[in-house]
Enzyme design. Sequence first.
Site, PDB file in Angstrom:
ATOM      1  N   ASP A   1     -15.028  45.664  19.114  1.00  0.00           N
ATOM      2  CA  ASP A   1     -16.668  46.296  19.517  1.00  0.00           C
ATOM      3  C   ASP A   1     -17.362  44.894  18.494  1.00  0.00           C
ATOM      4  O   ASP A   1     -18.526  44.946  19.401  1.00  0.00           O
ATOM      5  CB  ASP A   1     -16.695  47.432  18.099  1.00  0.00           C
ATOM      6  CG  ASP A   1     -16.022  46.804  16.860  1.00  0.00           C
ATOM      7  OD1 ASP A   1     -14.879  46.725  16.542  1.00  0.00           O
ATOM      8  OD2 ASP A   1     -16.808  47.936  15.945  1.00  0.00           O
TER       9      ASP A   1
ATOM     10  N   ASP B   1      -8.946  45.661  29.520  1.00  0.00           N
ATOM     11  CA  ASP B   1      -9.584  46.335  30.767  1.00  0.00           C
ATOM     12  C   ASP B   1     -10.890  45.977  30.479  1.00  0.00           C
ATOM     13  O   ASP B   1     -12.047  46.454  31.513  1.00  0.00           O
ATOM     14  CB  ASP B   1      -8.491  47.889  31.556  1.00  0.00           C
ATOM     15  CG  ASP B   1      -8.894  48.429  32.345  1.00  0.00           C
ATOM     16  OD1 ASP B   1     -10.075  48.230  33.302  1.00  0.00           O
ATOM     17  OD2 ASP B   1      -8.874  49.530  31.640  1.00  0.00           O
TER      18      ASP B   1
END
Length: 338
Positions: free
Chosen positions: A209, A233
């Site tokens: 994150d 992805d």
Amino acid sequence: MARVITVIPGDGVGPEVTAATLRVMEEAGAELEVERQLAGVTALKELHTPLPEETLDSIRRTGVALKGPLTTPVGTGFRSINVAIRKEFDLYANVRPALTMVPGGRYEDIDLVLIRENTEGLYVGVEHYIGLQGDPRAAAESVMIVTRFGAERIVRYAFEYAKAHGRKKVTLAHKANILKCTQGLFLDVGREVAKDYADTIEFEDRIIDAAAMHLVVDPYQFDVLVMENMFGDILSDLMAGLVGGMGLAPAANIGKETAMFEAVHGSAPDIAGKGVANPSAFLLAGCLMLEHIDQPDVGRRIRDAMHSVLQRGRELTGDLGGRASTEDFADAIIRALR
Ligand code: NAI
């Protein structure tokens, strides 16, 4: 001697961007012998299967495929052929460069590469519903699989890629603070592999994150990034956004024996057959392929020509705000090659 490659024009805009790409590659001096093969909806219509054995045999023989986008029916019909090809040839490394090609975007001079593990993680698809008190879908469970083998080969690939391309740093992004086993194993293996390259390539790890935030705030601090399947992805699309979106994003899928190169975008059914698709992403995929088959100078020439056409901005396709057709754009690149 010409290198034999498999070319799958694919569905939708695939044949249009493939024709433009092959023409530019030939004019740029690529030495290729093309085996044309079908897959996707086009193959289903003509040969009654979305992934014909002839196509797989050709890829097996040539070891290299340049593949156009394939339409995957939603909900019903056949499963993703892209995923089937990746599995068949164990294409474990998904390489996604993000390079600024069009000026005036949110950032200038971005040059990053994300290397995504392509075979493990949550995307192995081991999942099921759990029924409770008459509700058959009261809960759902999905299993993330990380193996030492899979983690080691992808991190090693990232370091070897960095070494071969004169890159300085590899950042491993993970969530080992929460997923202690799966992500912990990925990180531990990464740290071990990094020791083998400590003399030449810097290594760091970042929590996923935070990495996402830093990529937006200051992308220039990164160089090569490596991560598991789903994180890769998501972040690879974020990185495409840093350089102007998916229209210019190519991808390489690399295995031990076989490699497949493609544009990241899909078959664009809304503009298919109109001759207005932007061939840039597929052409950039072609450049990655040329590098892979030891014709890097041809790839570099094409990239330079594309760069000058995009910088000048006179022959741009509709998605980039211009009015040029696919063929006009290809012609402009061919003129810029000379
Ligand atoms: P898409 O990428 O095909 O289209 C999204 C938007 O981008 C559309 O407005 C389209 O016109 C535009 N676009 C895409 N490529 C373009 C190009 N070269 N030049 C100009 N504009 C372009 O994504 P979508 O609509 O979600 O998917 C359509 C089909 O493609 C689906 O069946 C999907 O499964 C398949 N697909 C296949 C992929 C592959 O083979 N690697 C990857 C992504 C989707």
